[in-house]
Design an enzyme around this catalytic site. Structure first.
Site, PDB file in Angstrom:
ATOM      1  N   ASP A 119     -10.576  33.065 -13.857  1.00 23.81           N
ATOM      2  CA  ASP A 119     -11.298  32.208 -12.914  1.00 23.81           C
ATOM      3  C   ASP A 119     -12.727  31.958 -13.386  1.00 23.81           C
ATOM      4  O   ASP A 119     -13.675  32.015 -12.607  1.00 23.81           O
ATOM      5  CB  ASP A 119     -11.305  32.859 -11.529  1.00 23.81           C
ATOM      6  CG  ASP A 119     -11.725  31.894 -10.425  1.00 23.81           C
ATOM      7  OD1 ASP A 119     -11.363  30.709 -10.511  1.00 23.81           O
ATOM      8  OD2 ASP A 119     -12.422  32.328  -9.496  1.00 23.81           O
ATOM      9  N   VAL A 139     -22.650  36.864  -0.743  1.00 22.47           N
ATOM     10  CA  VAL A 139     -23.257  37.848  -1.636  1.00 22.47           C
ATOM     11  C   VAL A 139     -24.732  37.938  -1.288  1.00 22.47           C
ATOM     12  O   VAL A 139     -25.425  36.907  -1.199  1.00 22.47           O
ATOM     13  CB  VAL A 139     -23.098  37.467  -3.123  1.00 22.47           C
ATOM     14  CG1 VAL A 139     -23.644  38.589  -4.010  1.00 22.47           C
ATOM     15  CG2 VAL A 139     -21.647  37.180  -3.468  1.00 22.47           C
ATOM     16  N   LYS A 153     -21.425  42.259  -2.132  1.00 25.28           N
ATOM     17  CA  LYS A 153     -20.499  41.137  -1.955  1.00 25.28           C
ATOM     18  C   LYS A 153     -19.504  41.460  -0.859  1.00 25.28           C
ATOM     19  O   LYS A 153     -18.983  42.581  -0.778  1.00 25.28           O
ATOM     20  CB  LYS A 153     -19.756  40.882  -3.272  1.00 25.28           C
ATOM     21  CG  LYS A 153     -18.803  39.691  -3.274  1.00 25.28           C
ATOM     22  CD  LYS A 153     -18.107  39.581  -4.636  1.00 25.28           C
ATOM     23  CE  LYS A 153     -17.204  38.369  -4.723  1.00 25.28           C
ATOM     24  NZ  LYS A 153     -17.943  37.116  -4.889  1.00 25.28           N
TER      25      LYS A 153
END
Length: 452
Positions: free
Chosen positions: A307, A197, A212
């Site tokens: 996540d 990134v 990204k």
């Protein structure tokens, strides 16, 4: 055959003749526990089989196996691949450094009296291109039988170089990456196993974004790309002050690229590093509530993050100068993995520590209900308050086995100075059996507010 497949043919023991067919990325626990699949009988003939005996990591046509330090071992083609000593507990067995094994077509797995034969098949008429989509290098020595665009291991090790190549292509009029033509790279903001990134500035508007790059570890087939981009398209519809905005998405040169809202305050992980590893409750809880507000918006739209970690809770500055928490990478990592683009990543300690993951996601790889975000955000708050994660991960321990066997340590056992009611709410959110303590982010947030 039109798609890659893994089949477990049961050729010995109870259930002989059964078949378990896998056409998508998944993991399987084998053992006697009720959540295992395939589950072995919990009877006298199978007392030598552990409740959680071994783990299969499947990304058709690839399959890998790892023993969990079982009492009587797992056998592949008659060779024992793992076993703990008779005087060792399951927890001690989980700490053993047992090897992983890639399985070939026709290999046989024996667990107690039960035998599975592995069947692997892949399309034979469509082979992966023999050259790297990024640098053009011959990749015949890395062939894996998959079709689609492929980025070689050398380029994956230098994602910044790949990103600069994409920008150069965009400035030459590259159609798929044309939207990147007016961006100039600045500092690298982060780098991980899937890519990089960078901070980028638009030359025309001056707008800063996080650019990204995500690099598949296997050939990105048309089907896998479509699956991943379909998931990403859902996250682009999320607009909320506590969710990082996803602007642009694309695929070129074997890689996926994204432009996202840039948050100047870095991440909660960065903040903890600057502040000695922990935050006072009157600072940590408001940040958690802001993140929960973003999660509640996503949950109402049917989107689950899956996540969460302090690294993807980003911080910006509000109008009053106070930090504002924003949830980043909504579903990107999990969607990337589920599309099979991350390769085999679930076995062994090389997969990393699932510090903010509830056991429900280990038992069922595709488990994606709002409650898993409750557990993940509670784990982040626990880390902010104590400087450690809810579960200890002993050196060398198999992280997935730790999640299966070790409940969260009650908050006040680690930080007895914290208010009892706050600790009770966090502990409830970190409960995993029979279900996670709160059904969604809104319920967890309401309980946290009442505890203040």
């Amino acid at each position: 055959m039109s798609e890659a497949t893994v089949v477990l043919h049961q050729v010995g023991g109870p259930g002989t003749g059964d078949e378990h067919v896998f056409t998508e990325r998944t993991t399987c626990l084998l053992g006697r526990a009720a959540e295992c699949m395939p589950r072995l009988p919990d009877d006298e003939r199978h007392r030598t089989v552990s409740r959680h005996h071994c783990l299969l990591d499947i990304n058709p046509p690839d399959i890998r196996i790892r023993d969990f330090g079982s009492l009587n071992g797992t056998y592949v083609n008659g060779r024992k691949i793992g076993q703990r000593a008779r005087n060792q507990s399951p927890e001690e067995g989980a700490a053993l450094d047992l090897p992983e094994h890639d399985l070939a077509d026709g290999d046989e797995i024996r667990i107690g009296d039960t035998v599975f034969r592995v069947g692997r098949s892949a399309p034979t008429l469509r082979l992966r291109p023999a050259r790297c989509a990024a640098c053009g290098r011959d990749t015949a020595d890395e062939a894996d039988g998959r079709d689609g665009s492929y980025v070689c291991a050398t380029c994956r090790a230098e994602p910044g170089m790949v990103l600069r190549q994409l920008l150069a292509l965009a400035r030459q009029g590259g159609g798929a990456v044309a939207s990147l033509a007016d961006y100039e790279l600045s500092a690298q903001l982060g780098r991980g196993g899937m890519g990089t990134v960078h901070l980028a500035r638009h030359r025309g508007t001056g707008r800063e974004v996080a650019l990204k790059l995500m690099l598949p570890k296997v050939a990105a087939s048309t089907r896998a790309r479509a699956l991943f981009l379909r998931e990403v398209a859902v996250t682009r519809t999320l607009h909320h002050p506590n969710i990082v905005t996803l602007h642009e998405v694309g695929f070129a040169g074997g890689t996926f690229f994204f432009t996202l809202e840039y948050c100047r305050g870095g991440s909660v992980e960065d903040l903890l590093g600057r502040r000695g590893g922990r935050l006072p409750a009157d600072e940590a809880v408001p940040l958690a509530l802001q993140a929960l507000s973003g999660l509640a918006h996503a949950h109402a739209a049917g989107v689950v993050h899956r996540d969460l970690s302090p690294g993807n809770l980003l911080l910006d500055h509000g109008p009053d100068g106070r930090p504002v928490a924003k949830v980043a990478d909504f579903g990107l990592a999990k969607a990337f993995d589920q599309a099979g683009l991350s390769g085999l990543t679930r076995t062994g300690t090389t997969a990393g520590k699932p510090s903010c993951m509830p056991r429900q996601q280990i038992v069922n790889f595709r488990y994606a209900t709002p409650e898993v975000d409750v557990w993940g955000l509670a784990a982040c708050l626990y880390k902010m308050l104590t400087g450690r994660y809810p579960r200890p991960f002993p050196p060398g321990a198999d992280p997935w086995q730790v999640v299966l066997q070790t409940p969260a340590t009650p908050l006040r056992e680690v930080a007895p100075h914290l208010p009892r009611r706050l600790a009770e709410v966090v502990d409830q959110a970190l409960r995993e059996q029979p279900v996670i303590g709160f059904p969604d982010a809104a319920a967890f947030a309401a309980a946290l507010r009442e505890a203040l």
